[in-house]
Design a protein around this motif. Structure first.
Motif, PDB file in Angstrom:
ATOM      1  N   ARG A  40       0.823  -1.169  -0.091  1.00 31.25           N
ATOM      2  CA  ARG A  40      -0.104   0.034  -0.131  1.00 31.25           C
ATOM      3  C   ARG A  40       0.930   1.273  -0.020  1.00 31.25           C
ATOM      4  O   ARG A  40       2.114   1.326   0.088  1.00 31.25           O
ATOM      5  N   LEU A  41       0.165   2.311  -0.022  1.00 30.97           N
ATOM      6  CA  LEU A  41       0.825   3.626  -0.325  1.00 30.97           C
ATOM      7  C   LEU A  41       1.433   4.080  -1.741  1.00 30.97           C
ATOM      8  O   LEU A  41       2.059   2.749  -2.316  1.00 30.97           O
ATOM      9  N   ALA A 101       4.033   4.262  -3.673  1.00 27.48           N
ATOM     10  CA  ALA A 101       5.467   3.876  -3.602  1.00 27.48           C
ATOM     11  C   ALA A 101       6.099   4.220  -4.743  1.00 27.48           C
ATOM     12  O   ALA A 101       5.589   3.919  -5.916  1.00 27.48           O
ATOM     13  N   ASP A 140       6.396   4.656  12.100  1.00 27.62           N
ATOM     14  CA  ASP A 140       6.430   5.740  11.354  1.00 27.62           C
ATOM     15  C   ASP A 140       7.634   5.781  10.510  1.00 27.62           C
ATOM     16  O   ASP A 140       7.885   6.623  10.027  1.00 27.62           O
ATOM     17  N   ARG A 153      10.114   5.972   6.087  1.00 27.63           N
ATOM     18  CA  ARG A 153       8.989   6.757   5.505  1.00 27.63           C
ATOM     19  C   ARG A 153       9.105   6.632   4.137  1.00 27.63           C
ATOM     20  O   ARG A 153      10.218   6.528   3.458  1.00 27.63           O
ATOM     21  N   PRO A 154       8.017   6.918   3.087  1.00 32.23           N
ATOM     22  CA  PRO A 154       6.654   7.157   3.717  1.00 32.23           C
ATOM     23  C   PRO A 154       5.994   5.970   4.358  1.00 32.23           C
ATOM     24  O   PRO A 154       6.382   4.888   4.097  1.00 32.23           O
ATOM     25  N   SER A 155       5.218   6.100   5.307  1.00 31.71           N
ATOM     26  CA  SER A 155       4.606   5.326   6.105  1.00 31.71           C
ATOM     27  C   SER A 155       3.081   5.244   6.090  1.00 31.71           C
ATOM     28  O   SER A 155       2.470   6.342   6.078  1.00 31.71           O
ATOM     29  N   TRP A 156       2.344   4.133   6.639  1.00 33.78           N
ATOM     30  CA  TRP A 156       0.885   4.031   6.685  1.00 33.78           C
ATOM     31  C   TRP A 156       0.730   5.148   8.034  1.00 33.78           C
ATOM     32  O   TRP A 156      -0.244   5.604   7.851  1.00 33.78           O
ATOM     33  N   GLU A 208       2.322   7.693   8.994  1.00 27.41           N
ATOM     34  CA  GLU A 208       2.485   9.010   8.543  1.00 27.41           C
ATOM     35  C   GLU A 208       1.278   9.536   7.657  1.00 27.41           C
ATOM     36  O   GLU A 208       0.673  10.630   7.467  1.00 27.41           O
ATOM     37  N   PHE A 209       0.476   8.589   6.879  1.00 27.77           N
ATOM     38  CA  PHE A 209      -0.558   8.630   5.993  1.00 27.77           C
ATOM     39  C   PHE A 209      -1.769   9.354   6.860  1.00 27.77           C
ATOM     40  O   PHE A 209      -2.560  10.024   6.731  1.00 27.77           O
ATOM     41  N   THR A 226      -7.442   4.372  -0.022  1.00 30.17           N
ATOM     42  CA  THR A 226      -6.110   3.510   0.015  1.00 30.17           C
ATOM     43  C   THR A 226      -6.147   2.584  -1.381  1.00 30.17           C
ATOM     44  O   THR A 226      -7.155   2.092  -1.813  1.00 30.17           O
TER      45      THR A 226
END
Length: 332
Positions: A158-159, A161, A207, A210-213, A215-216, A277
């Motif tokens: 996810r995210l 990337a 966290d 990064r980027p992390s869930w 952080e989201f 997401t």
């Protein structure tokens, strides 16, 4: 043309072995020639050439009959074995080339097992049962490292990337839900504003990196006017849900997590939050593995069919609702 070569220098073709086996089984050159779909004189020449090459008489023949010699009987058994092994080798090579045999290593985030992954794996196994799948649950960043180091062939993460040399394609998009203990005061409200969770302890992922869930999610809370209080950090969705069930906090999860309900956890929709997401498939851009391409081809095909069916169901529901709305009271 496939040649078998002995250390003494002689060689033969697999074709000659097939010719010999046919004659030895038919005990008739004419019948064997028809079975092989070649001319009888050509078949006779090939058998003679084989015997000269081996310096062994394999067949006794005269005008009346053909017999397999004792040496020919031994050679017949070994020839059948060689031909069988050759066919197996050719078949195995063709299956690997077609992507219908081999192995594939997959990484995935925990929430992906609540989404399309089970049906994707079932579809692939039904269509390509000879491929050995190895599945490993991994965080997003561990998957990216494993892809770069070629420890996995495909990742589900996810995210948004980005990583050099990798391709990212969307498998699914979904809304976010609030996960609450079933005993929570807000559990009775079907739709919640994110701001209503200000002051609540949150269960989040780490966290870093990064980027992390996390952080989201923190970013979404800040947009709603507060910074969340983080009670616990976990790396597995099941642990997150267990902590939520224990009343240690709330969490924001992909909607697919609600596909497997728990009696001690409730899921509520968010209002005023447009963020969604994505579940992404990630693989190396230069990877030409036939097995990977076969997996991706079947996955995209299955997802297209599923989306078309979902759109049809929505269209049918809307049509049915329109009919109900247009029906007169007297007709009801």
């Amino acid at each position: 043309m496939i040649l078998l070569r002995h250390y003494n220098g002689w060689s033969m073709e697999l074709r000659q072995l097939r010719y010999f086996v046919a004659v030895a089984e038919e005990l008739h050159f004419g019948h064997a020639a028809r079975r092989l779909r070649i001319a009888q004189p050509a078949l006779s020449r090939q058998i003679q050439a084989l015997e000269r090459e081996l310096e062994v008489m394999l067949l006794f023949r005269n005008r009346r009959r053909v017999q397999v010699t004792p040496a020919g009987q031994v050679f017949l058994e070994r020839s059948r074995l060689l031909l069988s092994r050759a066919e197996e080798a050719i078949g195995a090579a063709q299956r690997v080339s077609e992507g219908s045999s081999g192995s594939l290593k997959l990484g995935f985030v925990g929430s992906a097992t609540y989404d399309a992954i089970p049906s994707i794996l079932r579809c692939f196994h039904q269509n390509v049962p000879r491929v050995e799948l190895t599945l490993s649950e991994m965080t997003v960043h561990v998957q990216l490292e494993a892809l770069a180091e070629k420890r996995i062939d495909l990742g589900f993460l996810r995210l948004p990337a980005r990583a050099e040399g990798l391709v990212f394609r969307t498998v699914s998009r979904e809304a976010l839900l609030i996960a609450l203990p079933s005993s929570h005061a807000l559990a009775q409200i079907p739709v919640l504003r994110l701001s209503s969770l200000a002051g609540e302890p949150f269960i989040l992922y780490p966290d870093h990196p990064r980027p992390s869930w996390a952080e989201f999610i923190v970013g979404l809370c800040q947009q709603a006017g507060f910074r969340p209080t983080i009670a616990q950090r976990t790396v597995e969705i099941q642990t997150t849900l267990s902590l939520v069930a224990a009343g240690m906090g709330v969490s924001i999860v992909p909607a697919c997590v609600s596909n497997i309900p728990r009696k001690d956890v409730v899921y509520r929709r968010l209002s005023g939050v447009r963020a969604r997401t994505q579940l992404l498939a990630a693989y190396r851009a230069e990877d030409t593995s036939p097995v990977l391409r076969s997996f991706l081809r079947l996955m995209w095909q299955m997802l297209r069919i599923d989306r078309a069916r979902a759109e049809q169901r929505i269209s049918e529901r809307m049509g049915h609702a329109g009919c109900e709305h247009g029906r007169s009271p007297s007709a009801a």
